[in-house]
Design an enzyme around this catalytic site. Structure first.
Site, PDB file in Angstrom:
ATOM      1  N   GLU A 293       0.847  -1.188   0.072  1.00  0.00           N
ATOM      2  CA  GLU A 293       0.022   0.030  -0.164  1.00  0.00           C
ATOM      3  C   GLU A 293       0.799   1.343  -0.005  1.00  0.00           C
ATOM      4  O   GLU A 293       0.428   2.233   0.664  1.00  0.00           O
ATOM      5  CB  GLU A 293      -0.872   0.192   1.128  1.00  0.00           C
ATOM      6  CG  GLU A 293      -0.161  -0.011   2.276  1.00  0.00           C
ATOM      7  CD  GLU A 293       0.104  -1.417   3.131  1.00  0.00           C
ATOM      8  OE1 GLU A 293       0.310  -2.324   2.396  1.00  0.00           O
ATOM      9  OE2 GLU A 293       0.559  -1.503   4.324  1.00  0.00           O
ATOM     10  N   HIS A 317      -7.987  -4.193  -1.160  1.00  0.00           N
ATOM     11  CA  HIS A 317      -7.316  -4.312   0.209  1.00  0.00           C
ATOM     12  C   HIS A 317      -6.251  -2.981   0.102  1.00  0.00           C
ATOM     13  O   HIS A 317      -6.136  -2.337   1.144  1.00  0.00           O
ATOM     14  CB  HIS A 317      -6.632  -5.573  -0.071  1.00  0.00           C
ATOM     15  CG  HIS A 317      -5.827  -5.793   1.241  1.00  0.00           C
ATOM     16  ND1 HIS A 317      -6.430  -6.471   2.248  1.00  0.00           N
ATOM     17  CD2 HIS A 317      -4.811  -5.463   1.475  1.00  0.00           C
ATOM     18  CE1 HIS A 317      -5.514  -6.369   3.445  1.00  0.00           C
ATOM     19  NE2 HIS A 317      -4.242  -6.054   2.735  1.00  0.00           N
ATOM     20  N   HIS A 321      -6.115   0.479   2.637  1.00  0.00           N
ATOM     21  CA  HIS A 321      -4.996   0.873   3.561  1.00  0.00           C
ATOM     22  C   HIS A 321      -4.748   2.402   3.425  1.00  0.00           C
ATOM     23  O   HIS A 321      -4.087   3.023   4.502  1.00  0.00           O
ATOM     24  CB  HIS A 321      -3.346   0.331   3.181  1.00  0.00           C
ATOM     25  CG  HIS A 321      -3.259  -1.004   3.644  1.00  0.00           C
ATOM     26  ND1 HIS A 321      -3.436  -1.376   5.092  1.00  0.00           N
ATOM     27  CD2 HIS A 321      -3.013  -2.216   3.135  1.00  0.00           C
ATOM     28  CE1 HIS A 321      -2.945  -2.586   5.289  1.00  0.00           C
ATOM     29  NE2 HIS A 321      -2.798  -3.225   4.148  1.00  0.00           N
ATOM     30  N   GLU A 340      -3.828  -4.575   9.388  1.00  0.00           N
ATOM     31  CA  GLU A 340      -4.498  -5.687   8.308  1.00  0.00           C
ATOM     32  C   GLU A 340      -5.723  -6.009   8.638  1.00  0.00           C
ATOM     33  O   GLU A 340      -6.508  -6.516   7.577  1.00  0.00           O
ATOM     34  CB  GLU A 340      -3.187  -6.825   8.360  1.00  0.00           C
ATOM     35  CG  GLU A 340      -1.988  -6.261   7.604  1.00  0.00           C
ATOM     36  CD  GLU A 340      -1.915  -5.627   6.595  1.00  0.00           C
ATOM     37  OE1 GLU A 340      -2.902  -5.926   5.616  1.00  0.00           O
ATOM     38  OE2 GLU A 340      -0.954  -5.117   6.004  1.00  0.00           O
ATOM     39  N   ASP A 397       8.303  -9.947  10.431  1.00  0.00           N
ATOM     40  CA  ASP A 397       7.987 -10.602   9.287  1.00  0.00           C
ATOM     41  C   ASP A 397       7.413 -12.226   9.886  1.00  0.00           C
ATOM     42  O   ASP A 397       6.689 -12.688   9.316  1.00  0.00           O
ATOM     43  CB  ASP A 397       9.134 -10.682   8.377  1.00  0.00           C
ATOM     44  CG  ASP A 397       8.772 -11.103   6.940  1.00  0.00           C
ATOM     45  OD1 ASP A 397       7.677 -10.308   6.489  1.00  0.00           O
ATOM     46  OD2 ASP A 397       9.098 -12.123   6.300  1.00  0.00           O
ATOM     47  N   TYR A 405      -4.746 -10.602   9.603  1.00  0.00           N
ATOM     48  CA  TYR A 405      -5.983 -10.196   8.597  1.00  0.00           C
ATOM     49  C   TYR A 405      -7.190 -10.716   8.841  1.00  0.00           C
ATOM     50  O   TYR A 405      -8.160  -9.973   8.923  1.00  0.00           O
ATOM     51  CB  TYR A 405      -5.442 -10.882   7.300  1.00  0.00           C
ATOM     52  CG  TYR A 405      -4.223 -10.295   6.596  1.00  0.00           C
ATOM     53  CD1 TYR A 405      -2.799 -10.615   7.125  1.00  0.00           C
ATOM     54  CD2 TYR A 405      -4.165  -9.439   5.619  1.00  0.00           C
ATOM     55  CE1 TYR A 405      -1.811 -10.131   6.727  1.00  0.00           C
ATOM     56  CE2 TYR A 405      -3.061  -9.008   4.966  1.00  0.00           C
ATOM     57  CZ  TYR A 405      -1.937  -9.225   5.801  1.00  0.00           C
ATOM     58  OH  TYR A 405      -0.700  -8.729   5.118  1.00  0.00           O
TER      59      TYR A 405
HETATM   60  N1  BES Z   1       1.094  -4.405   3.832  1.00  0.00           N
HETATM   61  C1  BES Z   1       0.707  -5.469   3.313  1.00  0.00           C
HETATM   62  C2  BES Z   1       2.026  -6.344   2.777  1.00  0.00           C
HETATM   63  C3  BES Z   1       3.072  -6.612   3.700  1.00  0.00           C
HETATM   64  C4  BES Z   1       2.690  -7.268   5.114  1.00  0.00           C
HETATM   65  C5  BES Z   1       4.328  -6.198   3.469  1.00  0.00           C
HETATM   66  C6  BES Z   1       3.711  -7.268   6.101  1.00  0.00           C
HETATM   67  C7  BES Z   1       5.186  -6.499   4.583  1.00  0.00           C
HETATM   68  C8  BES Z   1       4.901  -6.941   5.720  1.00  0.00           C
HETATM   69  C9  BES Z   1      -0.048  -5.626   2.310  1.00  0.00           C
HETATM   70  O1  BES Z   1      -1.209  -4.779   2.272  1.00  0.00           O
HETATM   71  C10 BES Z   1      -0.833  -7.057   2.132  1.00  0.00           C
HETATM   72  O2  BES Z   1      -1.718  -7.416   2.795  1.00  0.00           O
HETATM   73  N2  BES Z   1      -0.963  -7.699   1.063  1.00  0.00           N
HETATM   74  C11 BES Z   1      -1.438  -9.112   0.651  1.00  0.00           C
HETATM   75  C12 BES Z   1      -2.415  -8.886   0.013  1.00  0.00           C
HETATM   76  C13 BES Z   1      -3.753  -8.715   0.447  1.00  0.00           C
HETATM   77  C14 BES Z   1      -4.974  -8.790  -0.362  1.00  0.00           C
HETATM   78  C15 BES Z   1      -3.963  -9.831   1.561  1.00  0.00           C
HETATM   79  C16 BES Z   1      -0.322  -9.929   0.105  1.00  0.00           C
HETATM   80  O3  BES Z   1       0.756  -9.587  -0.578  1.00  0.00           O
HETATM   81  O4  BES Z   1      -0.616 -11.145  -0.025  1.00  0.00           O
HETATM   82 ZN    ZN Z   2      -2.413  -5.269   3.848  1.00  0.00          ZN
END
Ligand code: BES
Ligand code: ZN
Length: 653
Positions: A293, A317, A321, A340, A397, A405
């Site tokens: 995002e 999604h 954000h 999330e 991480d 989520y």
């Molecule tokens: N912000 C996240 C990606 C992220 C999370 C990067 C934690 C680094 C650490 C992003 O908004 C996200 O949640 N992406 C998801 C997609 C979503 C539709 C669930 C993904 O990349 O799978």
């Molecule tokens: Zn996200």
């Protein structure tokens, strides 16, 4: 009006305005106070805080490094004499203060994933420090792609991924979501490439390769982003557009054609979109996430371009954000669910506005299945199944799972169902306006909830088990029911097939992508090769152009050793770097000796094409470091003793 009175009234108004502004400034200073201690940052924002960043950077593809200067503007609230910054493998050439005089600094010892604190001598009067530095070729936030790894195949590409704590590997900063800053940047790139940032983007190409960016809204460091490559642009509406490789930009503009509508739906629910433009950058397939995002410029994987807009909930999604995360931000990564969980909830609300409740229910049910599986893998008493996490001493991480989520979204849905949508939506709208450009913790949210949603009924906090939801493990028993009538229909077809109806006779003609995903996920674990082949022939699954359907099918193919899908599997693993897909596929392969051999062979060829975020995860699954060590030893042994050759046993074919 008598002139005298007029002037008096005038000065009162001026005075009111003046004090009003002062108050506002005071409020802002208070707003900028970090809310919680962030154990993932060495920085000292409680003493001195960065308020603006001026970057002057050069991108060097030959040496795989970014070099230049970042000037940090300071708000030194406590007259501190030291500024502590986060860095990760940065080389610091020199640091100067306002007037250009050099100042002393020291880099402490590296502490694993946290990197190294950079201590800079300042005085209480120092307004700006200028840091001259360069990145390491292995900076984990950066992925340098050679031309063969890009969609087009003829120009190199660079992109950053700063969340969660990787910004420090390309910019020295206070790398904590509790600090927000505005920024400007001047970026020099090869003259045939385009540069883009999470800022106001100069849509036009610069013949000399100089790009200038301004980000007027204050953002945390994890939203700093840069991409450089051969990139084209297609506007979709006055405030939305798509950037992508010239070969796919038109397909992308079609795919994301409903973005404007999504913004309107979100604004109707939660108030104005505060970031000016909303553009989407489609990255090369090695992008490790589905989406990121980055403000004004969402980064997205090309694997959501399905041709039929069926995977655009991911855009909803990332767009969501813009409220939850970018506007109201988790104070530390322990409260990742504040970003999330809210976003997943809002994503579904946006999709419901666009496509109706039945569509939303499908998304929610698939999400619920993800959650059940995640909790089953973690164990229901695992502390990582709490919304409020304890990530101290760990790489954030590692603790970021589907729990934030899906359990987060269910928690909000539970609240919605209890107080009613109207009251709940009004509450959320106020939440976003009250806390805009600020940080949020679980505790602060519970306080706000208690005071503003349950004000007339404080025992609700107990009754609805708010504490259990946030600080307890597993799924609380007052979890909302997630049901989808559409999936009941799919389940019926699964049952029919298992009862003997031929696959091609099943009623699937109205099915959307989500029906298919449910179908594939909910087939029995073990299928015979004959059954696999029957499904494949009837529905052409190995050839699917939809990444989510193909992924679900490939997982099943590995589990049942359906070798006809292996060429497709191999090419998927060799081109796509999205961790959400690769992790389960490699995991499934690693379950059998043959599968593991195949995985190691493919991984041996692909590892250097994956982003560090992805290969760290897969290294663990395949025990890669150990494998390499054994391989080295086998080589050494066989060099010593030419009669025994152990090497072949280890070498990927
Ligand atoms: N912000 C996240 C990606 C992220 C999370 C990067 C934690 C680094 C650490 C992003 O908004 C996200 O949640 N992406 C998801 C997609 C979503 C539709 C669930 C993904 O990349 O799978
Ligand atoms: Zn996200």
């Amino acid at each position: 009006m008598n002139r005298h009175i007029f002037y008096n009234a005038f000065s009162i108004i001026i005075a009111l305005l003046f004090f009003g502004c002062q108050n506002q400034t005071k409020d802002l200073a208070e707003k900028n106070q970090p809310l919680a201690v962030d154990t993932h940052s060495f920085s000292n924002p409680e003493e001195v805080m960065i308020t603006n960043m001026d970057l002057d950077l050069k991108v060097n593809f030959e040496e795989k490094k970014i070099s230049g200067k970042t000037s940090l503007e300071l708000n030194n609230k406590t007259s501190a004499t030291q500024l502590v910054l986060d860095t990760y493998d940065l080389t610091i050439h020199k640091i100067t203060k306002d007037d250009g005089a050099e100042t002393n600094f020291s880099l402490d010892k590296k502490e694993g994933f946290l990197g190294q604190p950079l201590n800079v001598d300042i005085t209480p009067e120092t307004k700006v420090v200028n840091i001259y530095y360069e990145t390491s070729p292995d900076a984990p936030a950066l992925q340098w792609l050679d031309k063969s790894q890009t969609t087009n195949g003829d120009k190199p590409y660079l992109f950053t991924q700063s969340q969660a704590i990787l910004a420090r590997s390309w910019i020295p900063c206070q790398d904590t979501p509790g600090v927000r800053m505005t920024y400007r940047a001047l970026v020099k790139v090869r003259s045939d490439l385009i540069a883009l940032m999470s800022a106001k983007n100069p849509i036009r190409k610069s013949p000399q390769g100089f790009y200038e960016f301004v980000m007027p809204q204050p953002i945390p460091s994890y939203l700093m982003a840069l991409a450089v490559g051969e990139i084209d642009y297609r506007p979709m509406s006055p405030i939305t557009g798509v950037y992508a490789s010239p070969t796919i930009v038109d397909a992308a503009a079609y795919e994301f054609g409903n973005t404007q509508e999504m913004i309107e739906a979100a604004e109707k629910l939660y108030g104005p979109y505060q970031w000016g433009k909303y553009d989407i950058l489609v990255l090369p397939p090695s992008f490790p996430f589905g989406g990121m995002e980055n403000p004004r410029l969402t980064f997205a994987t090309p694997t959501i371009i399905a041709g039929d807009r069926s995977l655009t909930s991911l855009i909803a999604h990332e767009l969501a954000h813009s409220w939850s995360g970018n506007l109201v931000t988790n104070a530390t990564w322990n409260d990742f669910w504040i970003n999330e969980g809210f976003t997943t909830y809002i994503e579904r609300r946006i999709m419901e506005e666009l496509y109706g409740r039945a569509y939303e229910e499908m998304l929610a049910e698939l999400g619920f299945q993800d959650l059940e599986q995640e909790i089953q893998e973690l164990g229901e008493n695992n502390p990582d199944t709490r919304l409020h996490l304890d990530l101290q001493g760990r790489d954030p991480d590692d603790g970021m799972t589907d729990v934030a989520y899906e359990k987060g979204a269910l928690f909000l849905r539970m609240l919605e169902e209890n107080v009613g949508r109207e009251k709940w939506d009004a509450f959320l709208r106020r939440y976003f306006s009250e806390f805009e450009f600020q940080t949020m913790t679980s505790d602060r949210f519970v306080d706000y909830l208690t005071a503003n949603l349950f004000d007339s009924n404080p025992q609700k906090v107990e009754e609805l088990q708010i504490g259990q939801w946030i600080y307890g493990t597993g799924i609380p028993e007052n979890c909302p029911k997630v049901e989808s009538k559409e999936f009941d229909k799919v389940q019926m077809q699964i049952d029919n097939w298992l009862d003997g109806t031929a696959a091609r006779m099943l009623e699937t003609k109205d099915w959307t992508t989500h029906h298919w995903i449910y179908f594939l996920r909910n087939l029995p674990d073990s299928l015979s090769l004959r059954q696999m082949a029957e499904l494949d022939v009837a529905f052409n699954l190995t050839q699917s152009r939809n990444s989510e359907i193909l992924f679900a099918w490939l997982k099943l193919a590995i589990h049942n050793e359906y070798k006809r899908a292996y060429p497709a599997l191999e090419s998927f693993l060799m081109t796509v770097g999205r961790r959400k897909f690769l992790k389960p596929l490699y995991k499934e392969l690693a379950k059998t000796p043959d599968g593991k051999r195949m995985a190691l062979s493919i991984y041996g060829h692909s590892r250097n094409k994956y982003h560090s975020i992805t290969y760290h995860t897969i290294d663990d699954i395949l025990d890669w470091k150990n494998y390499l060590a054994r391989l080295e030893k086998a080589k050494a042994d066989s060099a010593r003793d030419t009669t025994k050759s152990n090497v072949e046993n280890f070498l990927p074919e």
